[in-house]
Write an enzyme that holds these catalytic residues in place. Structure first.
Site, PDB file in Angstrom:
ATOM      1  N   LYS A  59      15.818  26.105  -6.548  1.00 22.48           N
ATOM      2  CA  LYS A  59      15.455  24.826  -7.173  1.00 22.48           C
ATOM      3  C   LYS A  59      15.249  25.018  -8.678  1.00 22.48           C
ATOM      4  O   LYS A  59      15.124  26.160  -9.154  1.00 22.48           O
ATOM      5  CB  LYS A  59      14.178  24.287  -6.516  1.00 22.48           C
ATOM      6  CG  LYS A  59      12.981  25.188  -6.700  1.00 22.48           C
ATOM      7  CD  LYS A  59      11.758  24.670  -5.970  1.00 22.48           C
ATOM      8  CE  LYS A  59      10.600  25.639  -6.132  1.00 22.48           C
ATOM      9  NZ  LYS A  59       9.301  25.032  -5.976  1.00 22.48           N
ATOM     10  N   ARG A  83      -0.647  19.000   0.111  1.00 24.41           N
ATOM     11  CA  ARG A  83       0.349  18.425  -0.794  1.00 24.41           C
ATOM     12  C   ARG A  83       1.321  17.665   0.094  1.00 24.41           C
ATOM     13  O   ARG A  83       0.923  16.710   0.739  1.00 24.41           O
ATOM     14  CB  ARG A  83       0.999  19.573  -1.605  1.00 24.41           C
ATOM     15  CG  ARG A  83       1.682  19.123  -2.858  1.00 24.41           C
ATOM     16  CD  ARG A  83       2.196  20.291  -3.688  1.00 24.41           C
ATOM     17  NE  ARG A  83       3.279  21.020  -3.035  1.00 24.41           N
ATOM     18  CZ  ARG A  83       3.931  22.043  -3.583  1.00 24.41           C
ATOM     19  NH1 ARG A  83       3.607  22.490  -4.776  1.00 24.41           N
ATOM     20  NH2 ARG A  83       4.910  22.638  -2.936  1.00 24.41           N
ATOM     21  N   TYR A 110       3.377  25.785 -39.474  1.00 21.40           N
ATOM     22  CA  TYR A 110       2.567  24.562 -39.516  1.00 21.40           C
ATOM     23  C   TYR A 110       1.080  24.822 -39.330  1.00 21.40           C
ATOM     24  O   TYR A 110       0.686  25.568 -38.422  1.00 21.40           O
ATOM     25  CB  TYR A 110       3.009  23.601 -38.408  1.00 21.40           C
ATOM     26  CG  TYR A 110       4.401  23.050 -38.584  1.00 21.40           C
ATOM     27  CD1 TYR A 110       4.793  22.442 -39.772  1.00 21.40           C
ATOM     28  CD2 TYR A 110       5.319  23.113 -37.534  1.00 21.40           C
ATOM     29  CE1 TYR A 110       6.068  21.928 -39.913  1.00 21.40           C
ATOM     30  CE2 TYR A 110       6.595  22.587 -37.668  1.00 21.40           C
ATOM     31  CZ  TYR A 110       6.968  21.995 -38.863  1.00 21.40           C
ATOM     32  OH  TYR A 110       8.223  21.488 -38.996  1.00 21.40           O
ATOM     33  N   MET A 125       9.144  23.643 -33.136  1.00 24.96           N
ATOM     34  CA  MET A 125      10.112  23.137 -32.161  1.00 24.96           C
ATOM     35  C   MET A 125      11.303  24.089 -31.976  1.00 24.96           C
ATOM     36  O   MET A 125      11.758  24.315 -30.852  1.00 24.96           O
ATOM     37  CB  MET A 125      10.616  21.752 -32.590  1.00 24.96           C
ATOM     38  CG  MET A 125      11.458  21.085 -31.529  1.00 24.96           C
ATOM     39  SD  MET A 125      12.091  19.479 -32.042  1.00 24.96           S
ATOM     40  CE  MET A 125      10.597  18.522 -32.178  1.00 24.96           C
TER      41      MET A 125
HETATM   42  C1  LIG Z   1       8.536  24.666  -0.381  1.00 24.64           C
HETATM   43  C2  LIG Z   1       8.718  25.908  -1.159  1.00 24.64           C
HETATM   44  N1  LIG Z   1       9.103  27.036  -0.532  1.00 24.64           N
HETATM   45  C3  LIG Z   1       9.258  28.188  -1.190  1.00 24.64           C
HETATM   46  C4  LIG Z   1       9.029  28.259  -2.540  1.00 24.64           C
HETATM   47  C5  LIG Z   1       9.172  29.582  -3.240  1.00 24.64           C
HETATM   48  O1  LIG Z   1       7.940  29.980  -3.752  1.00 24.64           O
HETATM   49  P1  LIG Z   1       7.822  31.332  -4.567  1.00 24.64           P
HETATM   50  O2  LIG Z   1       8.555  31.111  -5.831  1.00 24.64           O
HETATM   51  O3  LIG Z   1       6.366  31.532  -4.763  1.00 24.64           O
HETATM   52  O4  LIG Z   1       8.452  32.371  -3.725  1.00 24.64           O
HETATM   53  C6  LIG Z   1       8.613  27.117  -3.227  1.00 24.64           C
HETATM   54  C7  LIG Z   1       8.320  27.169  -4.665  1.00 24.64           C
HETATM   55  O5  LIG Z   1       7.362  26.693  -5.164  1.00 24.64           O
HETATM   56  C8  LIG Z   1       8.474  25.903  -2.515  1.00 24.64           C
HETATM   57  O6  LIG Z   1       8.106  24.770  -3.143  1.00 24.64           O
END
Ligand SMILES: Cc1ncc(COP(=O)(O)O)c(C=O)c1O
Length: 388
Positions: free
Chosen positions: A44, A145, A280, A328
């Site tokens: 992701k 969550r 800055y 920046m």
């Molecule tokens: C649902 C889920 N699974 C697995 C992971 C992987 O986590 P990590 O990067 O701590 O291994 C994440 C990341 O936040 C996640 O949101």
């Protein structure tokens, strides 16, 4: 944002070098840690800033049989554009009402369902697509969550899944959850979540669900908690060679190697007198006559402004510290009279074995976690892939 290997020899303002051999080796280390489980490579957020598609391909090459993303758009892009074998399973878990459920069903994604609104949308999409959805029910075992609450909510969700399975609208391919504090080994919430997970999966199975996989382990649980491995582990940060937390251990403790090196070419080296304000707000004043180096990276590139006056940089074999504010597009280091040539390499972080700082060092400097350091490197910084 992904760049090709052709950029390797190009002179660039800055680059995030991505070592895919390190990523493959990390996947193998993680597989050895969880020999009885399949491995889902979490890619992701553009592969935690490393580039989702090249990292997904490398991870699959090293034995990952699943890929995980947060959003369905990320998962659809992988299915469409990564050129992966058809049998690689792709799961996504962060849905909002009106999401691309039908596209996901047709792309054979495994989709997470945490509540009844999502169950209604996924079954409608399966009906429209004329094919069953692959659904993974998410249990909230204590993270507070996403996920379905235990008790009546879980019973209702499992019941709805069973009915939809009976109508041929879906197959429950997984039961899963996520830890709150696995990066604090020994914390009592970890055992409590495992107990809750066993209870919730057992109850779903008792009622007749037959998932392919049950899974809860992120990186720290994959590395330190064999009881949490179940059928599948879902490491993210460890695959990129970064430790989940100082308490878990260093990446070297586990034989993991950081995948990303962030470096830039000095844009200017100049001599200035003592008492000269820098950047800055003049939060740094030169203590005496010295040389300053201009690093052409700033917060728009993801260098955290919170690391102003604290972030470490390796220049010409020496650690230097950000002098004053990170702007920046650029920041300054005090070179203490040294005169490297303009164009000399300034390494912000990397594996550490050339003496450079690591992402963990930057996390400490910025008061954050190393996840954020690598993930936030911006699209203006070309990714240069090595060891493809
Ligand atoms: C649902 C889920 N699974 C697995 C992971 C992987 O986590 P990590 O990067 O701590 O291994 C994440 C990341 O936040 C996640 O949101």
């Amino acid at each position: 944002m992904s760049e090709t290997a052709a950029r390797r020899d190009e002179v660039l303002r800055a680059r995030a070098e991505i070592d895919l051999a390190a990523l493959r080796a990390n996947v193998r280390v993680l597989r050895e840690r969880a020999p009885g489980a399949a491995l889902m490579a979490v890619v992701k957020a553009d592969g935690y800033g490393h580039g989702a598609i090249p990292c997904a391909r490398a991870a699959v090459g090293a034995g990952a049989s699943w890929l995980g993303t947060a959003t369905p758009q990320e998962a659809l892009a992988l299915r469409a554009g990564a050129g992966l074998p058809d049998d690689v399973r792709i799961m996504c878990w962060l849905w909002t009402p009106g999401g691309p459920w039908r596209e996901a069903v047709e792309a054979r994604l495994d989709v997470s369902v945490s509540g009844m609104w999502a169950m209604a949308e996924v079954t409608a999409a399966a009906r429209a697509a004329g094919m069953p959805a692959r659904v993974q029910l998410k249990a909230d075992t204590g993270l507070g969550r996403g996920g379905c609450q235990p008790g009546a909510d879980w019973e209702e969700l499992v019941g709805a899944a069973l009915r939809a399975e009976g109508e041929g609208l879906l197959r429950v391919t997984g039961l899963w959850s996520h830890f709150a504090r696995a990066d604090e080994p020994g914390h009592p919430s970890v055992a409590a979540q495992l107990t809750r997970f066993r209870e919730m999966t057992a109850r779903a199975e008792q009622r007749g669900l037959r998932p392919d996989v049950r899974h809860i382990a992120n990186s720290p649980a994959t590395l330190t908690l064999p009881d949490a491995h179940f059928d599948l582990v879902r490491p993210g940060i460890a695959m990129y060679g970064v430790s989940p937390s100082p308490e878990t251990g260093t990446s070297a403790d586990f034989g993991l190697r950081p995948v990303m090196t962030l470096a830039a070419s000095l844009a200017l080296v100049k001599q200035v007198p003592g008492g000269h304000g820098v950047s800055y707000g003049h939060h740094y004043t030169t203590p005496g006559e010295t040389t300053l180096g201009l690093v052409p990276l700033g917060y728009a590139d993801g260098v955290p402004r919170h690391a102003s006056s604290t972030g470490p940089v390796l220049v010409d074999g020496k650690w230097r510290t950000v002098a004053g504010r990170i702007a920046m597009d650029q920041f300054v280091v005090d070179l203490g009279g040294d005169r490297p040539e303009p164009g000399a390499e300034a390494v912000l972080f990397g594996p550490g074995d050339r003496g450079e700082p690591t992402a963990e060092d930057w996390a400490q400097a910025a008061g954050t976690i190393a996840y954020e350091i690598v993930t936030r490197i911006g699209s203006r910084v070309p990714r240069v892939y090595v060891n493809e």
